[in-house]
Design a protein around this motif. Structure first.
Motif, PDB file in Angstrom:
ATOM      1  N   GLU A  45       4.418  -0.404 -11.207  1.00 38.56           N
ATOM      2  CA  GLU A  45       4.239   0.035 -12.834  1.00 38.56           C
ATOM      3  C   GLU A  45       4.765   1.555 -12.937  1.00 38.56           C
ATOM      4  O   GLU A  45       4.924   1.798 -14.334  1.00 38.56           O
ATOM      5  CB  GLU A  45       2.837   0.020 -12.979  1.00 38.56           C
ATOM      6  N   SER A  46       4.801   2.128 -11.864  1.00 43.67           N
ATOM      7  CA  SER A  46       5.353   3.515 -12.347  1.00 43.67           C
ATOM      8  C   SER A  46       6.505   3.853 -11.519  1.00 43.67           C
ATOM      9  O   SER A  46       6.836   3.497 -10.163  1.00 43.67           O
ATOM     10  CB  SER A  46       4.300   4.478 -11.997  1.00 43.67           C
ATOM     11  N   THR A  47       7.718   4.140 -12.204  1.00 36.17           N
ATOM     12  CA  THR A  47       9.048   4.602 -11.230  1.00 36.17           C
ATOM     13  C   THR A  47       9.539   6.003 -11.660  1.00 36.17           C
ATOM     14  O   THR A  47       8.929   6.633 -12.869  1.00 36.17           O
ATOM     15  CB  THR A  47       9.877   3.695 -11.739  1.00 36.17           C
ATOM     16  N   TYR A  48      10.556   6.509 -11.223  1.00 36.23           N
ATOM     17  CA  TYR A  48      10.917   7.886 -11.413  1.00 36.23           C
ATOM     18  C   TYR A  48      12.593   7.967 -10.720  1.00 36.23           C
ATOM     19  O   TYR A  48      12.545   7.474  -9.566  1.00 36.23           O
ATOM     20  CB  TYR A  48      10.177   9.016 -10.953  1.00 36.23           C
ATOM     21  N   TYR A  49      13.256   8.655 -11.700  1.00 33.02           N
ATOM     22  CA  TYR A  49      14.658   8.626 -11.091  1.00 33.02           C
ATOM     23  C   TYR A  49      15.174  10.032 -11.238  1.00 33.02           C
ATOM     24  O   TYR A  49      14.737  10.988 -11.957  1.00 33.02           O
ATOM     25  CB  TYR A  49      15.495   7.783 -11.951  1.00 33.02           C
ATOM     26  N   THR A  50      16.373  10.404 -10.350  1.00 30.76           N
ATOM     27  CA  THR A  50      16.814  11.381 -10.395  1.00 30.76           C
ATOM     28  C   THR A  50      17.804  11.336 -11.701  1.00 30.76           C
ATOM     29  O   THR A  50      18.205  10.379 -12.229  1.00 30.76           O
ATOM     30  CB  THR A  50      17.789  11.725  -9.179  1.00 30.76           C
ATOM     31  N   ASP A  51      18.071  12.677 -12.239  1.00 32.98           N
ATOM     32  CA  ASP A  51      18.740  12.435 -13.645  1.00 32.98           C
ATOM     33  C   ASP A  51      20.362  11.846 -13.403  1.00 32.98           C
ATOM     34  O   ASP A  51      20.593  11.056 -14.209  1.00 32.98           O
ATOM     35  CB  ASP A  51      19.076  13.971 -13.974  1.00 32.98           C
ATOM     36  N   ARG A  69      21.032  14.451   2.298  1.00 31.68           N
ATOM     37  CA  ARG A  69      20.423  13.411   1.784  1.00 31.68           C
ATOM     38  C   ARG A  69      19.327  13.868   0.569  1.00 31.68           C
ATOM     39  O   ARG A  69      18.942  14.745   0.599  1.00 31.68           O
ATOM     40  CB  ARG A  69      19.257  12.695   2.933  1.00 31.68           C
ATOM     41  N   GLU A  70      19.867  13.268  -0.584  1.00 33.89           N
ATOM     42  CA  GLU A  70      19.145  13.254  -1.726  1.00 33.89           C
ATOM     43  C   GLU A  70      18.187  12.259  -2.202  1.00 33.89           C
ATOM     44  O   GLU A  70      18.619  11.063  -2.027  1.00 33.89           O
ATOM     45  CB  GLU A  70      20.127  13.766  -2.788  1.00 33.89           C
ATOM     46  N   PHE A  71      17.156  12.447  -3.103  1.00 37.70           N
ATOM     47  CA  PHE A  71      16.392  11.414  -3.631  1.00 37.70           C
ATOM     48  C   PHE A  71      16.927  10.738  -4.839  1.00 37.70           C
ATOM     49  O   PHE A  71      17.888  11.234  -5.501  1.00 37.70           O
ATOM     50  CB  PHE A  71      15.156  12.100  -4.181  1.00 37.70           C
ATOM     51  N   ILE A  72      16.919   9.447  -4.799  1.00 37.96           N
ATOM     52  CA  ILE A  72      17.391   8.717  -6.126  1.00 37.96           C
ATOM     53  C   ILE A  72      16.425   8.222  -7.027  1.00 37.96           C
ATOM     54  O   ILE A  72      16.517   8.330  -8.069  1.00 37.96           O
ATOM     55  CB  ILE A  72      18.256   7.443  -5.457  1.00 37.96           C
ATOM     56  N   ALA A  73      15.461   7.311  -6.353  1.00 36.64           N
ATOM     57  CA  ALA A  73      14.409   6.639  -7.345  1.00 36.64           C
ATOM     58  C   ALA A  73      13.147   6.496  -6.479  1.00 36.64           C
ATOM     59  O   ALA A  73      13.257   6.237  -5.141  1.00 36.64           O
ATOM     60  CB  ALA A  73      15.136   5.444  -7.655  1.00 36.64           C
ATOM     61  N   THR A  74      12.049   6.233  -7.074  1.00 36.81           N
ATOM     62  CA  THR A  74      10.827   5.619  -6.370  1.00 36.81           C
ATOM     63  C   THR A  74      10.171   4.804  -7.476  1.00 36.81           C
ATOM     64  O   THR A  74      10.190   4.833  -8.326  1.00 36.81           O
ATOM     65  CB  THR A  74      10.154   7.148  -5.950  1.00 36.81           C
ATOM     66  N   VAL A  75       9.129   4.129  -6.557  1.00 39.65           N
ATOM     67  CA  VAL A  75       8.439   3.158  -7.145  1.00 39.65           C
ATOM     68  C   VAL A  75       7.040   3.326  -6.608  1.00 39.65           C
ATOM     69  O   VAL A  75       6.921   3.498  -5.449  1.00 39.65           O
ATOM     70  CB  VAL A  75       8.989   1.902  -7.398  1.00 39.65           C
ATOM     71  N   ASN A  76       5.789   3.275  -7.367  1.00 39.06           N
ATOM     72  CA  ASN A  76       4.648   3.446  -6.846  1.00 39.06           C
ATOM     73  C   ASN A  76       4.059   2.031  -6.238  1.00 39.06           C
ATOM     74  O   ASN A  76       4.908   0.974  -6.345  1.00 39.06           O
ATOM     75  CB  ASN A  76       3.519   3.801  -7.940  1.00 39.06           C
ATOM     76  N   TRP A  77       3.258   1.805  -5.725  1.00 43.91           N
ATOM     77  CA  TRP A  77       2.581   0.765  -5.035  1.00 43.91           C
ATOM     78  C   TRP A  77       2.349  -0.596  -5.878  1.00 43.91           C
ATOM     79  O   TRP A  77       2.905  -1.649  -5.244  1.00 43.91           O
ATOM     80  CB  TRP A  77       1.314   0.996  -4.099  1.00 43.91           C
ATOM     81  N   SER A 102       0.897  -1.430   0.036  1.00 42.32           N
ATOM     82  CA  SER A 102      -0.088   0.012  -0.131  1.00 42.32           C
ATOM     83  C   SER A 102       0.808   1.307  -0.106  1.00 42.32           C
ATOM     84  O   SER A 102       0.397   2.170   0.066  1.00 42.32           O
ATOM     85  CB  SER A 102      -0.901   0.077   1.099  1.00 42.32           C
ATOM     86  N   TYR A 103       2.231   1.048  -0.089  1.00 45.12           N
ATOM     87  CA  TYR A 103       3.145   2.332   0.032  1.00 45.12           C
ATOM     88  C   TYR A 103       3.960   2.525  -1.093  1.00 45.12           C
ATOM     89  O   TYR A 103       4.396   1.576  -1.698  1.00 45.12           O
ATOM     90  CB  TYR A 103       3.891   2.057   1.231  1.00 45.12           C
ATOM     91  N   ALA A 104       4.172   3.759  -1.525  1.00 47.92           N
ATOM     92  CA  ALA A 104       5.403   4.029  -2.566  1.00 47.92           C
ATOM     93  C   ALA A 104       6.704   3.697  -1.626  1.00 47.92           C
ATOM     94  O   ALA A 104       6.447   3.808  -0.504  1.00 47.92           O
ATOM     95  CB  ALA A 104       5.136   5.603  -2.878  1.00 47.92           C
ATOM     96  N   VAL A 105       7.839   3.275  -2.386  1.00 47.24           N
ATOM     97  CA  VAL A 105       8.968   3.098  -1.709  1.00 47.24           C
ATOM     98  C   VAL A 105       9.859   4.016  -2.569  1.00 47.24           C
ATOM     99  O   VAL A 105       9.927   3.932  -3.791  1.00 47.24           O
ATOM    100  CB  VAL A 105       9.090   1.790  -1.823  1.00 47.24           C
ATOM    101  N   GLY A 106      10.834   4.521  -1.865  1.00 49.94           N
ATOM    102  CA  GLY A 106      11.842   5.483  -2.435  1.00 49.94           C
ATOM    103  C   GLY A 106      13.139   5.125  -1.931  1.00 49.94           C
ATOM    104  O   GLY A 106      13.273   4.275  -0.922  1.00 49.94           O
ATOM    105  N   TRP A 107      14.153   5.231  -2.666  1.00 48.20           N
ATOM    106  CA  TRP A 107      15.593   5.338  -2.332  1.00 48.20           C
ATOM    107  C   TRP A 107      16.235   6.703  -2.194  1.00 48.20           C
ATOM    108  O   TRP A 107      16.008   7.481  -3.099  1.00 48.20           O
ATOM    109  CB  TRP A 107      16.438   4.291  -3.326  1.00 48.20           C
ATOM    110  N   PHE A 108      16.891   6.897  -1.280  1.00 49.18           N
ATOM    111  CA  PHE A 108      17.822   8.430  -1.101  1.00 49.18           C
ATOM    112  C   PHE A 108      19.144   7.768  -0.806  1.00 49.18           C
ATOM    113  O   PHE A 108      19.307   6.712  -0.257  1.00 49.18           O
ATOM    114  CB  PHE A 108      17.182   9.079   0.133  1.00 49.18           C
TER     115      PHE A 108
END
Length: 124
Positions: free
Chosen positions: A56-62, A45-53, A31-37
């Motif tokens: 199916e959907s992901t997002y990354y820092t450049d 601390r900086e954001f690296i990547a995240t995935v939705n629950w 039920s949670y999105a999970v991210g890596w920092f």
């Protein structure tokens, strides 16, 4: 409550690979999105990547696009970060975090639970 434990860190040579795992307990992480920092010495601390629950959907820092891949196995309550073509500037303590909701999040304040962090060192 969700408890998160990272594993898989260590020392690797430049150009090498590591796969980090983030194992959740307490509640199902589905039920949670999970991210890596990550946090390097002397830096915030900086954001690296995240995935939705659903995964199916992901997002990354450049800076990690094309090199890192985030994925999840909800049946195992685990999220992964595959890191390839590692560079010395990837050296940091890596954290996973969980934020309740169906979409992904790229902001630290959206996350409710954090792991203790694990060291990744890229050096020859």
């Amino acid at each position: 409550q969700v408890q998160l434990v990272e594993s898989g860190g260590g020392l690797v040579q430049p150009g090498g690979s590591l796969k980090l795992s983030c194992a959740a307990s307490g509640r199902t992480v589905s039920s949670y999105a999970v991210g890596w920092f990550r946090q390097a010495p002397g830096r915030e601390r900086e954001f690296i990547a995240t995935v939705n629950w659903s995964g199916e959907s992901t997002y990354y820092t450049d800076s990690v696009k094309g090199r890192f891949t985030i994925s999840r196995d909800n049946a195992k309550n685990t999220v992964y970060l595959q890191m390839n073509s590692l560079k010395p500037e990837d050296t940091a303590v890596y954290y996973c975090a969980a934020g309740y909701g169906s979409r992904w999040y790229a902001t630290q304040s959206d996350y409710d639970y954090w792991g203790q962090g694990i060291q990744v060192t890229v050096s020859s």
